[in-house]
Motif scaffolding. Structure first.
Motif, PDB file in Angstrom:
ATOM      1  N   THR A 198      23.611 -51.630  26.836  1.00 59.85           N
ATOM      2  CA  THR A 198      23.111 -52.338  27.979  1.00 59.85           C
ATOM      3  C   THR A 198      23.756 -53.857  28.146  1.00 59.85           C
ATOM      4  OG1 THR A 198      21.130 -50.874  27.996  1.00 59.85           O
ATOM      5  CG2 THR A 198      20.905 -52.782  29.202  1.00 59.85           C
ATOM      6  N   TYR A 201      27.159 -53.998  29.342  1.00 58.91           N
ATOM      7  CA  TYR A 201      27.435 -53.557  30.691  1.00 58.91           C
ATOM      8  C   TYR A 201      27.024 -54.777  31.515  1.00 58.91           C
ATOM      9  CZ  TYR A 201      26.421 -51.650  35.331  1.00 58.91           C
ATOM     10  OH  TYR A 201      26.448 -51.389  36.533  1.00 58.91           O
ATOM     11  N   TYR A 204      29.310 -57.338  31.519  1.00 59.34           N
ATOM     12  CA  TYR A 204      30.737 -57.023  32.370  1.00 59.34           C
ATOM     13  C   TYR A 204      30.821 -57.559  33.617  1.00 59.34           C
ATOM     14  CZ  TYR A 204      34.625 -53.872  33.946  1.00 59.34           C
ATOM     15  OH  TYR A 204      35.669 -53.567  34.256  1.00 59.34           O
ATOM     16  N   MET A 322      34.818 -48.053  26.822  1.00 57.92           N
ATOM     17  CA  MET A 322      33.371 -47.829  26.630  1.00 57.92           C
ATOM     18  C   MET A 322      33.347 -47.007  25.230  1.00 57.92           C
ATOM     19  SD  MET A 322      32.467 -46.293  30.414  1.00 57.92           S
ATOM     20  CE  MET A 322      34.154 -45.596  30.726  1.00 57.92           C
ATOM     21  N   LEU A 348      25.390 -44.970  31.926  1.00 56.05           N
ATOM     22  CA  LEU A 348      26.017 -46.305  31.744  1.00 56.05           C
ATOM     23  C   LEU A 348      27.703 -46.074  32.031  1.00 56.05           C
ATOM     24  CD1 LEU A 348      24.278 -48.605  29.101  1.00 56.05           C
ATOM     25  CD2 LEU A 348      24.488 -48.972  31.713  1.00 56.05           C
ATOM     26  N   LYS A 349      28.167 -45.016  31.564  1.00 58.91           N
ATOM     27  CA  LYS A 349      29.597 -44.739  31.661  1.00 58.91           C
ATOM     28  C   LYS A 349      29.608 -44.692  33.222  1.00 58.91           C
ATOM     29  CE  LYS A 349      30.167 -40.933  28.874  1.00 58.91           C
ATOM     30  NZ  LYS A 349      30.811 -39.846  28.243  1.00 58.91           N
ATOM     31  N   TYR A 352      29.712 -48.017  34.580  1.00 58.44           N
ATOM     32  CA  TYR A 352      30.787 -48.732  34.591  1.00 58.44           C
ATOM     33  C   TYR A 352      31.939 -48.370  35.429  1.00 58.44           C
ATOM     34  CZ  TYR A 352      30.377 -51.498  30.095  1.00 58.44           C
ATOM     35  OH  TYR A 352      29.795 -52.318  29.159  1.00 58.44           O
ATOM     36  N   SER A 355      31.323 -50.033  38.936  1.00 56.07           N
ATOM     37  CA  SER A 355      31.527 -51.410  38.819  1.00 56.07           C
ATOM     38  C   SER A 355      32.753 -51.882  38.945  1.00 56.07           C
ATOM     39  CB  SER A 355      30.730 -52.177  38.019  1.00 56.07           C
ATOM     40  OG  SER A 355      31.294 -51.733  36.530  1.00 56.07           O
TER      41      SER A 355
END
Length: 458
Positions: A198, A201, A204, A322, A348-349, A352, A355
């Motif tokens: 977290t 991420y 990032y 990742m 979260l993958k 990513y 984003s």
């Protein structure tokens, strides 16, 4: 009594160094890192982000030593030395100038070969540095000392609140996976690893991919490339230069490199004329862009700049790595990948991916004079991209066989080793772009990964 030195660190507090570690810290190879910024030109956005690769290297050495002490049959001192040296091949401004095939890992190896050590040979150190085994995984693995240090350190120096990780608990949770010679985490460490995911991420987009940082780093990258092409210095010279050397050289050059560095000095940055987000692009367009070579990108920039009679830079970041999502978690005497059992890690993958974006930058003087660019900015770029077919052996195999069950079977069909990092990198890029899907299938108490192509050249 062995001589010890204590370094007071804002992250880890007291860090103790023995005589050999002190002697290595005092070498030119490590001292050079004092003048290489850890986060490139992020200091133009976060003024206190002036921390260096030097302090990060000492912090990584400390964390690696703390992990090693909790594990059996690990040479703690050798592991700490490798961690201390892991970044000595970096170019100025760290990852910003990994251009034209520059690899800080390769230059690190070359530097280590030429160094003298008290208790170890360069060969012993290089074996650990290049190893995929336990000692190597402590420094550059799925969840490693490098990552644990830089997330907390970057958060501290930028002043953002996203990099908080319970490092001591995470260290205590790291275990050796029996019969695999790899590191994993115990079940009690799962939440701590999720907090690391977290934090990374959140850092990032907030820090590492901040728009102003990206613009300034794209500018200095282009200034450096122009200087190399103008034979002001060679690519390999970057391994000996620090930030001060590079800035001074560019300021005292002529032409484009000097002009660009003057703009950065005055914070007269290029402007972002359009942002092409992940969802704005087709899978093929994503693939075409992330696989553009430096020369192809430069040629494309030149064509667009000449067409619009102004200077334009393309900023195409690499797909985010990742690796933390695949760390092995021990639960009920069984082994699982984190993303198999953690809904957070899996989500979260996808976050990513969403984003990720590429940007197109324009000289600030002409920014307000280019309505044709601003009007249809998310389309004009593709007028200049050749409509070449995607040639990829993994795609060819998947298009021929349909769904392939298991990464080992897929690698065999592609005639690659299942442990080949290049094969895995290519596969991850295909998945990232949306050309290949990966589906997790439960099989007899464990999981299998099935791969399928969703792209065929028409």
């Amino acid at each position: 009594m062995p001589k010890l030195k204590i370094i007071r660190d804002p992250i880890h507090k007291d860090i103790k160094l023995n005589e050999e570690e002190i002697s290595i810290v005092d070498t030119p190879e490590v001292q050079r890192l004092r003048n290489i910024k850890q986060t490139g030109l992020t200091c133009l956005v976060y003024p206190s982000a002036n921390h260096s690769r030097f302090e990060h290297s000492i912090g990584t050495m400390h964390v690696a030593g703390e992990i090693a002490k909790n594990l059996e049959n690990i040479d703690t001192e050798l592991t700490k030395i490798v961690a201390l040296l892991h970044d000595i091949g970096h170019s100025p401004f760290s990852h910003t100038l990994e251009v034209e095939g520059y690899s800080h890992e390769e230059f690190t190896r070359e530097k280590i070969k030429k160094m003298d050590f008290t208790n170890y040979s360069p060969k012993e150190i290089l074996e650990v540095y290049s190893s995929k085994g336990i000692e190597g995984s402590l420094i550059h693995g799925d969840v490693d000392a490098d990552r644990m240090d830089y997330l907390v350190r970057d958060s501290h120096h930028t002043g953002v609140a996203y990099g908080t990780i319970d490092i001591p608990r995470l260290i205590r949770s790291i275990v050796i996976i029996e019969d695999s010679n790899k590191l994993g985490i115990s079940e009690k460490g799962r939440n701590t690893v999720e907090s690391l995911l977290t934090a990374r991420y959140q850092m990032y987009p907030t820090v590492y991919m901040h728009p102003a940082s990206r613009i300034s780093e794209t500018m200095i990258k282009n200034a450096t490339l122009d200087a190399i092409h103008d034979k002001i210095f060679k690519l390999e010279d970057l391994s000996e230069m620090d930030d001060i050397d590079l800035i001074s050289t560019l300021r005292n050059s002529e032409g484009t490199p000097k002009e660009i560095i003057k703009r950065i000095d005055k914070r007269k940055l290029f402007k972002n004329i359009t942002t092409l987000r992940y969802s704005d692009l087709s899978p093929k367009e994503r693939w075409t862009l992330i696989n553009l070579s430096e020369s192809s990108k430069h040629r494309l920039e030149t064509e667009i700049s000449e067409f619009y009679e102004t200077r334009i830079f393309l900023d195409i970041p690499k797909p985010p790595k990742m690796v933390e999502h695949r760390i092995t978690v021990l639960m009920d005497d069984k082994k699982y990948r984190l993303d198999e059992i953690s809904p957070l890690a899996e989500s979260l993958k996808n976050a990513y991916k969403k984003s990720w974006s590429m940007m197109i930058y324009l000289e600030s003087e002409t920014f307000n004079k280019m309505p044709e660019l601003l009007k249809d900015g998310n389309k004009f770029l593709f007028k200049f991209i050749e409509n070449t077919p995607i040639k990829n052996p993994i795609l060819d195999v998947l298009n021929e066989h349909g769904t392939v069950q298991g990464v080992t079977k897929l690698s065999n069909l592609v005639k690659k080793s299942a442990n080949d990092p290049e094969f895995h990198l290519e596969l991850q890029k295909l998945i990232f772009c949306g050309l290949v899907t990966k589906k997790i299938e439960p099989v007899r108490g464990t999981f299998r990964y099935d791969y399928k192509s969703i792209y065929t050249e028409s």
